[in-house]
Design a protein around this motif. Structure first.
Motif, PDB file in Angstrom:
ATOM      1  N   ARG A 281      -7.154  15.100  11.680  1.00  0.00           N
ATOM      2  CA  ARG A 281      -6.812  13.573  11.291  1.00  0.00           C
ATOM      3  C   ARG A 281      -5.918  13.805   9.987  1.00  0.00           C
ATOM      4  O   ARG A 281      -6.091  14.559   9.364  1.00  0.00           O
ATOM      5  N   ASN A 282      -5.054  12.708   9.957  1.00  0.00           N
ATOM      6  CA  ASN A 282      -4.033  12.857   9.056  1.00  0.00           C
ATOM      7  C   ASN A 282      -3.788  11.216   8.498  1.00  0.00           C
ATOM      8  O   ASN A 282      -3.207  11.227   7.551  1.00  0.00           O
ATOM      9  N   MET A 283      -4.349  10.322   9.240  1.00  0.00           N
ATOM     10  CA  MET A 283      -3.797   8.979   9.077  1.00  0.00           C
ATOM     11  C   MET A 283      -4.609   8.285   8.025  1.00  0.00           C
ATOM     12  O   MET A 283      -4.339   7.270   7.153  1.00  0.00           O
ATOM     13  N   LEU A 284      -6.092   8.645   7.929  1.00  0.00           N
ATOM     14  CA  LEU A 284      -6.889   8.133   6.931  1.00  0.00           C
ATOM     15  C   LEU A 284      -6.863   8.744   5.696  1.00  0.00           C
ATOM     16  O   LEU A 284      -6.649   8.132   4.488  1.00  0.00           O
ATOM     17  N   GLN A 285      -6.912   9.982   5.441  1.00  0.00           N
ATOM     18  CA  GLN A 285      -7.184  10.761   4.484  1.00  0.00           C
ATOM     19  C   GLN A 285      -6.118  12.088   4.522  1.00  0.00           C
ATOM     20  O   GLN A 285      -6.561  12.937   5.636  1.00  0.00           O
ATOM     21  N   VAL A 287      -3.991  15.075   1.983  1.00  0.00           N
ATOM     22  CA  VAL A 287      -3.161  15.465   0.765  1.00  0.00           C
ATOM     23  C   VAL A 287      -1.709  15.840   1.051  1.00  0.00           C
ATOM     24  O   VAL A 287      -1.806  16.909   1.724  1.00  0.00           O
ATOM     25  N   MET A 288      -0.822  15.153   0.632  1.00  0.00           N
ATOM     26  CA  MET A 288       0.641  15.449   0.871  1.00  0.00           C
ATOM     27  C   MET A 288       1.286  16.011  -0.347  1.00  0.00           C
ATOM     28  O   MET A 288       1.603  15.219  -1.233  1.00  0.00           O
ATOM     29  N   HIS A 289       1.929  17.108  -0.379  1.00  0.00           N
ATOM     30  CA  HIS A 289       2.436  17.739  -1.522  1.00  0.00           C
ATOM     31  C   HIS A 289       1.700  17.578  -2.762  1.00  0.00           C
ATOM     32  O   HIS A 289       2.310  17.108  -3.979  1.00  0.00           O
ATOM     33  N   GLY A 290       0.339  17.806  -2.630  1.00  0.00           N
ATOM     34  CA  GLY A 290      -0.597  17.701  -3.702  1.00  0.00           C
ATOM     35  C   GLY A 290      -1.045  16.726  -4.059  1.00  0.00           C
ATOM     36  O   GLY A 290      -1.912  16.290  -5.140  1.00  0.00           O
ATOM     37  N   VAL A 291      -0.569  15.274  -3.269  1.00  0.00           N
ATOM     38  CA  VAL A 291      -0.993  14.081  -3.850  1.00  0.00           C
ATOM     39  C   VAL A 291      -1.713  13.463  -2.672  1.00  0.00           C
ATOM     40  O   VAL A 291      -1.306  13.513  -1.531  1.00  0.00           O
ATOM     41  N   PRO A 292      -3.024  12.721  -2.949  1.00  0.00           N
ATOM     42  CA  PRO A 292      -3.762  12.179  -1.964  1.00  0.00           C
ATOM     43  C   PRO A 292      -2.897  10.841  -1.319  1.00  0.00           C
ATOM     44  O   PRO A 292      -2.204  10.006  -2.036  1.00  0.00           O
ATOM     45  N   ALA A 293      -3.043  10.773   0.008  1.00  0.00           N
ATOM     46  CA  ALA A 293      -2.136   9.812   0.820  1.00  0.00           C
ATOM     47  C   ALA A 293      -3.118   9.442   1.949  1.00  0.00           C
ATOM     48  O   ALA A 293      -4.043  10.022   2.265  1.00  0.00           O
ATOM     49  N   GLY A 294      -2.268   8.302   2.650  1.00  0.00           N
ATOM     50  CA  GLY A 294      -3.192   8.105   4.014  1.00  0.00           C
ATOM     51  C   GLY A 294      -3.825   6.649   3.577  1.00  0.00           C
ATOM     52  O   GLY A 294      -3.672   6.060   2.554  1.00  0.00           O
ATOM     53  N   ALA A 295      -4.173   5.952   4.728  1.00  0.00           N
ATOM     54  CA  ALA A 295      -4.529   4.501   4.729  1.00  0.00           C
ATOM     55  C   ALA A 295      -5.778   4.423   3.570  1.00  0.00           C
ATOM     56  O   ALA A 295      -6.064   3.488   2.990  1.00  0.00           O
ATOM     57  N   TYR A 296      -6.855   5.418   3.419  1.00  0.00           N
ATOM     58  CA  TYR A 296      -7.685   5.474   2.533  1.00  0.00           C
ATOM     59  C   TYR A 296      -7.230   5.251   0.929  1.00  0.00           C
ATOM     60  O   TYR A 296      -7.564   4.383   0.277  1.00  0.00           O
ATOM     61  N   ALA A 297      -5.989   6.091   0.672  1.00  0.00           N
ATOM     62  CA  ALA A 297      -5.701   5.847  -0.659  1.00  0.00           C
ATOM     63  C   ALA A 297      -4.996   4.756  -0.804  1.00  0.00           C
ATOM     64  O   ALA A 297      -4.591   4.309  -2.077  1.00  0.00           O
ATOM     65  N   ASP A 298      -4.282   4.329   0.231  1.00  0.00           N
ATOM     66  CA  ASP A 298      -3.351   2.938   0.398  1.00  0.00           C
ATOM     67  C   ASP A 298      -4.316   1.964  -0.020  1.00  0.00           C
ATOM     68  O   ASP A 298      -4.025   0.939  -0.858  1.00  0.00           O
ATOM     69  N   ALA A 299      -5.562   1.770   0.627  1.00  0.00           N
ATOM     70  CA  ALA A 299      -6.556   0.603   0.455  1.00  0.00           C
ATOM     71  C   ALA A 299      -7.052   0.610  -0.969  1.00  0.00           C
ATOM     72  O   ALA A 299      -7.096  -0.396  -1.619  1.00  0.00           O
ATOM     73  N   ILE A 300      -7.125   1.886  -1.386  1.00  0.00           N
ATOM     74  CA  ILE A 300      -7.703   1.880  -2.864  1.00  0.00           C
ATOM     75  C   ILE A 300      -6.762   1.413  -3.838  1.00  0.00           C
ATOM     76  O   ILE A 300      -7.020   0.866  -4.913  1.00  0.00           O
ATOM     77  N   ALA A 301      -5.631   1.940  -3.777  1.00  0.00           N
ATOM     78  CA  ALA A 301      -4.283   1.543  -4.524  1.00  0.00           C
ATOM     79  C   ALA A 301      -4.432  -0.150  -4.292  1.00  0.00           C
ATOM     80  O   ALA A 301      -3.893  -0.455  -5.393  1.00  0.00           O
ATOM     81  N   HIS A 302      -4.501  -0.715  -3.393  1.00  0.00           N
ATOM     82  CA  HIS A 302      -4.431  -2.012  -3.179  1.00  0.00           C
ATOM     83  C   HIS A 302      -5.584  -2.816  -4.245  1.00  0.00           C
ATOM     84  O   HIS A 302      -5.191  -3.791  -4.986  1.00  0.00           O
ATOM     85  N   TRP A 303      -6.625  -2.187  -4.028  1.00  0.00           N
ATOM     86  CA  TRP A 303      -7.826  -2.697  -4.870  1.00  0.00           C
ATOM     87  C   TRP A 303      -7.645  -2.723  -6.179  1.00  0.00           C
ATOM     88  O   TRP A 303      -7.783  -3.561  -6.958  1.00  0.00           O
ATOM     89  N   VAL A 304      -7.179  -1.391  -6.646  1.00  0.00           N
ATOM     90  CA  VAL A 304      -6.698  -1.336  -7.976  1.00  0.00           C
ATOM     91  C   VAL A 304      -5.795  -2.090  -8.496  1.00  0.00           C
ATOM     92  O   VAL A 304      -6.030  -2.885  -9.532  1.00  0.00           O
ATOM     93  N   ASP A 305      -4.834  -2.415  -7.721  1.00  0.00           N
ATOM     94  CA  ASP A 305      -3.710  -3.463  -8.180  1.00  0.00           C
ATOM     95  C   ASP A 305      -4.338  -4.803  -8.321  1.00  0.00           C
ATOM     96  O   ASP A 305      -3.877  -5.729  -9.299  1.00  0.00           O
ATOM     97  N   CYS A 306      -5.163  -5.153  -7.491  1.00  0.00           N
ATOM     98  CA  CYS A 306      -5.724  -6.342  -7.559  1.00  0.00           C
ATOM     99  C   CYS A 306      -6.879  -6.459  -8.705  1.00  0.00           C
ATOM    100  O   CYS A 306      -6.703  -7.910  -9.386  1.00  0.00           O
ATOM    101  N   CYS A 307      -7.451  -5.578  -9.267  1.00  0.00           N
ATOM    102  CA  CYS A 307      -8.154  -5.575 -10.095  1.00  0.00           C
ATOM    103  C   CYS A 307      -7.224  -5.778 -11.511  1.00  0.00           C
ATOM    104  O   CYS A 307      -7.658  -6.491 -12.577  1.00  0.00           O
ATOM    105  N   ARG A 308      -6.263  -5.132 -11.400  1.00  0.00           N
ATOM    106  CA  ARG A 308      -5.370  -5.144 -12.672  1.00  0.00           C
ATOM    107  C   ARG A 308      -4.490  -6.341 -12.799  1.00  0.00           C
ATOM    108  O   ARG A 308      -4.272  -6.789 -14.074  1.00  0.00           O
ATOM    109  N   THR A 309      -4.410  -7.203 -11.699  1.00  0.00           N
ATOM    110  CA  THR A 309      -3.556  -8.411 -11.679  1.00  0.00           C
ATOM    111  C   THR A 309      -4.427  -9.632 -11.538  1.00  0.00           C
ATOM    112  O   THR A 309      -3.869 -10.679 -11.865  1.00  0.00           O
ATOM    113  N   GLY A 310      -5.696  -9.543 -11.001  1.00  0.00           N
ATOM    114  CA  GLY A 310      -6.435 -10.517 -10.538  1.00  0.00           C
ATOM    115  C   GLY A 310      -6.286 -11.184  -9.309  1.00  0.00           C
ATOM    116  O   GLY A 310      -6.897 -12.210  -8.944  1.00  0.00           O
TER     117      GLY A 310
END
Length: 351
Positions: A281-285, A287-310
């Motif tokens: 499996r590789n779409m959800l979770q 680690v690409m070149h040492g960096v977490p990637a995939g839909a799981y990381a992208d969804a969390i990044a979206h939430w972090v951005d919403c927390c920071r911007t409201g």
């Protein structure tokens, strides 16, 4: 708020570690606290986080202590399905932003209480239905806008028996529908741009009960949408462990002017070794070149951005409450063997 969103992680199991991995590499985030039912597991997770080059988070004895920590701006709730509700209310009352693993709750009453607390206290909250960030699913959402009215949908999410017998220690406190179909109900309702109004569901018990785990082997939910589309949601978790993926996932949506099919059984890689054959499996979770990637990381990044911007998250807390409403109605239908109407909240993020 400081330059970084300071996060407390609640739960140190598989999902707690998954969230920590996705968050720990971000420059705009600091994991400042961890708590879990097991203090040793929380301490181990804190050590793992510091082992990635970050400061070691504080380890708190319980959620109350973590919520009282002034160095926590937001919480990530990765506890078993049936304890999310009260935790969200307490977090909202403490003024903490919230990311909660799916399903949001296993009770409409608890979900409604959480929605009220979240809206009253003005915190950002999102349920981690990460499938909306799978590239093929996001593309399907755009494609379906060109295919006319939705007509018929089918979503299958089946697990190997490893999940209820080994991965989860609390499988008898949930069902395969809460654990698996919650993803698909959120996804298909989003793809159809509509809400379920009535469900009829059936279940089968046998294999897992014979192993001392009192939960259904499989559940099928027939759903009617408000604009006339119909959908089937299938979940089961007794596939043999020899199956080449832990989860078998497939979605199709038929519209008036076309059909979209989404098959995630293989995710572009096939692996054969002397001891077995698998589809990594590789779409959800991943680690690409040492960096977490995939839909799981992208969804969390979206939430972090919403927390920071409201900003309002793509997945509103009302839409996740509505998933809970569908599933609660489905479980009522299993018990009564009758169709059950579903009462929905208006979704401020609906198209």
């Amino acid at each position: 708020m400081t330059d970084k969103l300071r996060i407390g992680i609640v739960g140190a199991g598989i999902m707690g570690r998954g969230n920590a991995l996705s968050l720990s590499g971000r420059a705009d985030v600091e994991i400042t606290a961890v708590t879990s039912r097991s203090e040793s597991s929380a301490a181990q997770l804190a050590d793992e986080i510091s082992g990635r080059g970050a400061a070691r988070p504080a380890v708190h004895a319980d959620l109350e202590a973590l919520l009282a920590d002034a160095a926590v701006d937001a919480v990530v709730l990765t506890t078993p399905d049936d304890v999310h509700g009260e935790m969200m209310v307490l977090a909202a009352e403490a003024g903490k932003h919230i990311l909660v693993e799916k399903p949001m709750t296993t009770s409409v009453a608890e979900a409604d209480a959480a929605v009220r607390a979240i809206r009253e206290h003005g915190v950002v909250a999102m349920c981690l239905f990460n499938h909306r960030w799978v590239p093929a699913y996001a593309q399907a959402y755009e494609l379906l806008a060109e295919l006319g009215a939705g007509a018929v949908a089918y979503a299958r999410k089946d697990d190997t028996i490893f999940v209820p017998t080994e991965m989860l220690s609390w499988a008898d406190r949930t069902t395969c529908a809460w654990f698996l179909s919650s993803h698909d109900i959120d996804l298909v309702s989003w793809l159809l741009r509509d809400q379920v109004r009535r469900v009829y569901a059936t279940a089968r018990w046998g294999k897992l009960r014979s192993l001392g785990i009192d939960t259904p082997d499989g559940i099928q939910i027939q759903a009617e949408y408000s604009r006339g589309a119909v959908a089937t949601f299938e979940s089961a978790w007794i596939y043999p462990n020899t199956f080449p993926t832990v989860v078998d996932s497939y979605v199709s949506v038929i519209a008036d002017d076309g059909v979209v099919q989404l098959d995630r059984q293989k995710e572009s890689v096939v692996l054969a070794k002397p001891d077995g054959y698998s589809y990594p499996r590789n779409m959800l979770q991943r680690v690409m070149h040492g960096v977490p990637a995939g839909a799981y990381a992208d969804a969390i990044a979206h939430w972090v951005d919403c927390c920071r911007t409201g900003r309002q998250p793509l997945i509103t807390i009302e839409s996740s409450r509505n998933v809970t409403a569908v599933l609660e109605a489905a479980h009522q239908s299993i018990e009564t063997r009758q169709p059950v109407d579903v009462t929905m909240l208006a979704d401020p993020g609906a198209a």
